[in-house]
Design an enzyme around this catalytic site. Structure first.
Site, short mmCIF file in Angstrom:
data_model
loop_
_atom_site.label_atom_id
_atom_site.label_comp_id
_atom_site.label_asym_id
_atom_site.label_seq_id
_atom_site.Cartn_x
_atom_site.Cartn_y
_atom_site.Cartn_z
N ARG A 103 0.98 -1.46 -0.34
CA ARG A 103 -0.35 0.12 0.15
C ARG A 103 1.24 1.02 0.45
O ARG A 103 0.32 2.35 -0.34
CB ARG A 103 -1.32 -0.28 1.29
CG ARG A 103 -1.99 1.13 1.28
CD ARG A 103 -2.33 1.95 0.20
NE ARG A 103 -2.63 0.98 -0.76
CZ ARG A 103 -3.37 0.70 -2.34
NH1 ARG A 103 -3.16 2.34 -2.65
NH2 ARG A 103 -4.25 0.42 -2.41
N LYS A 138 1.52 25.75 -3.55
CA LYS A 138 0.64 24.35 -3.50
C LYS A 138 0.34 23.22 -3.68
O LYS A 138 0.37 22.24 -3.68
CB LYS A 138 -0.91 24.76 -4.29
CG LYS A 138 -0.95 26.59 -4.13
CD LYS A 138 -2.13 26.66 -4.95
CE LYS A 138 -2.00 28.87 -5.29
NZ LYS A 138 -3.23 28.60 -5.73
N LYS A 170 2.63 39.60 -3.55
CA LYS A 170 1.38 39.37 -3.58
C LYS A 170 0.44 40.75 -3.47
O LYS A 170 1.38 41.04 -2.36
CB LYS A 170 0.90 37.44 -3.54
CG LYS A 170 2.08 36.63 -4.00
CD LYS A 170 0.87 35.59 -3.50
CE LYS A 170 0.41 34.95 -5.04
NZ LYS A 170 -0.66 33.67 -4.76
N GLU A 200 2.59 40.36 -8.63
CA GLU A 200 1.55 39.67 -8.95
C GLU A 200 1.13 40.64 -8.75
O GLU A 200 1.02 41.64 -8.57
CB GLU A 200 0.79 38.84 -8.21
CG GLU A 200 -0.23 38.39 -8.24
CD GLU A 200 -1.13 37.89 -6.57
OE1 GLU A 200 -1.34 36.99 -7.19
OE2 GLU A 200 -1.86 38.59 -6.29
N ASP A 221 -2.39 37.88 -12.87
CA ASP A 221 -3.43 36.33 -12.28
C ASP A 221 -4.57 36.72 -12.84
O ASP A 221 -4.90 37.92 -12.81
CB ASP A 221 -3.39 36.79 -10.75
CG ASP A 221 -4.62 36.60 -9.68
OD1 ASP A 221 -3.44 35.08 -10.21
OD2 ASP A 221 -4.40 36.46 -9.28
#
Length: 283
Positions: A103, A138, A170, A200, A221
């Site tokens: 597994r 992410k 950002k 950004e 973006d």
């Protein structure tokens, strides 16, 4: 282009932790109760669906950490395209060890193959354009190095690996700094000459500010393809252009046709769909 394999010293700690989590405090109760200690077996790792394989070294190390006498023989290397029924590798040796590691080996192999397959889907969709598909931060905790490896196997490129290898300014950074100029100037004053600065932007006015400040890259973006074309024209080669937001295999071609350098896709890693791979008993 072939991707260099990861050193075993990077892979082993992650696989070891996964095995220890599975074995818990008493080991494999099921296998140890049912399978006599001296029994050997041979099994095949087989693709259940089409895709691209990645993570075979993770699977091999899982088996060998449980029992170093297990043999893991490749039929196809990482980066191979798979059709349903394709033999990927043969695993042979003590049956207890093979079943105990099964597994964990499949978890790594199926997940990383899913990341590579998703990446390949975008890469195929934008073939013939200048654009490359890249991943983001992410990622699943503890698996960033593995997921980013799988992105490379799938034909993509890697964005920054962490907060420490590039500057990405950002909207919240800009808001707290008091504006684009303040944010960029503070970043430039604080980091070394080898560290790139990306900003950004979500409007063409913000893009104009970014170009005046001579940032290295701009993250465009959630712009539609027409706005992206305008943005690429404004940049005119003065910075790397990276499109982000709503990028799927069915939208990637139109976005890439705008002329951007990169398509940044978060779901490649944070929402990867596993590739169905099974371990079939042979004898």
């Amino acid at each position: 282009m072939a991707v260099s394999p990861l050193p075993a010293i990077m892979i082993e700690p992650a696989v070891r932790a996964a095995l220890l989590e599975d074995l818990g405090r008493a080991g494999d109760l099921t296998t140890d109760a049912i399978v006599p200690a001296g029994v050997t077996t041979r099994c095949a790792l087989v693709a259940r669906q089409a895709g691209m394989v990645a993570g075979l070294d993770f699977a091999a190390i899982a088996f060998r950490l449980i029992d170093p006498t297990i043999s893991f023989d490749l039929a196809l290397p990482d980066g191979s395209r798979l059709a349903p029924g394709d033999l990927i590798a043969t695993v042979s040796g003590p049956a207890r060890g093979i079943l105990t590691a099964e597994r964990t080996a499949l978890n790594f192999l199926s997940h990383l193959s899913g990341v590579a397959s998703g990446t390949r889907g975008i890469a195929d969709a934008i073939a013939g354009t200048r654009a490359q598909v890249c991943c983001t931060r992410k990622t699943m905790p503890g698996l960033r190095f593995a997921q980013k490896y799988a992105v490379r196997v799938g034909g993509g490129s890697n964005h920054r690996f962490g907060l420490d290898d590039a500057v990405l300014i950002k909207d919240n950074h800009v808001a707290i700094a008091g504006g684009v100029r303040a944010a960029v100037e503070r970043a430039r004053a604080a980091v070394g000459h080898l560290v790139k600065i990306e900003l950004e932007v979500d409007t063409l006015d913000q893009l104009q500010q970014a170009l005046a400040l001579k940032v290295d890259a701009v993250l465009l973006d959630n712009m539609d393809p027409e706005m992206l074309r305008q943005a690429v024209g404004m940049v005119d080669g003065r910075a790397i252009t990276e499109a982000s937001g709503r990028i799927r295999p069915d939208t990637a071609a139109a976005i890439a046709a705008s002329g951007v350098d990169l398509l940044s896709v978060g779901w490649l890693t944070h929402s990867a769909t596993v590739l169905d791979i099974g371990l079939d008993h042979l004898d």
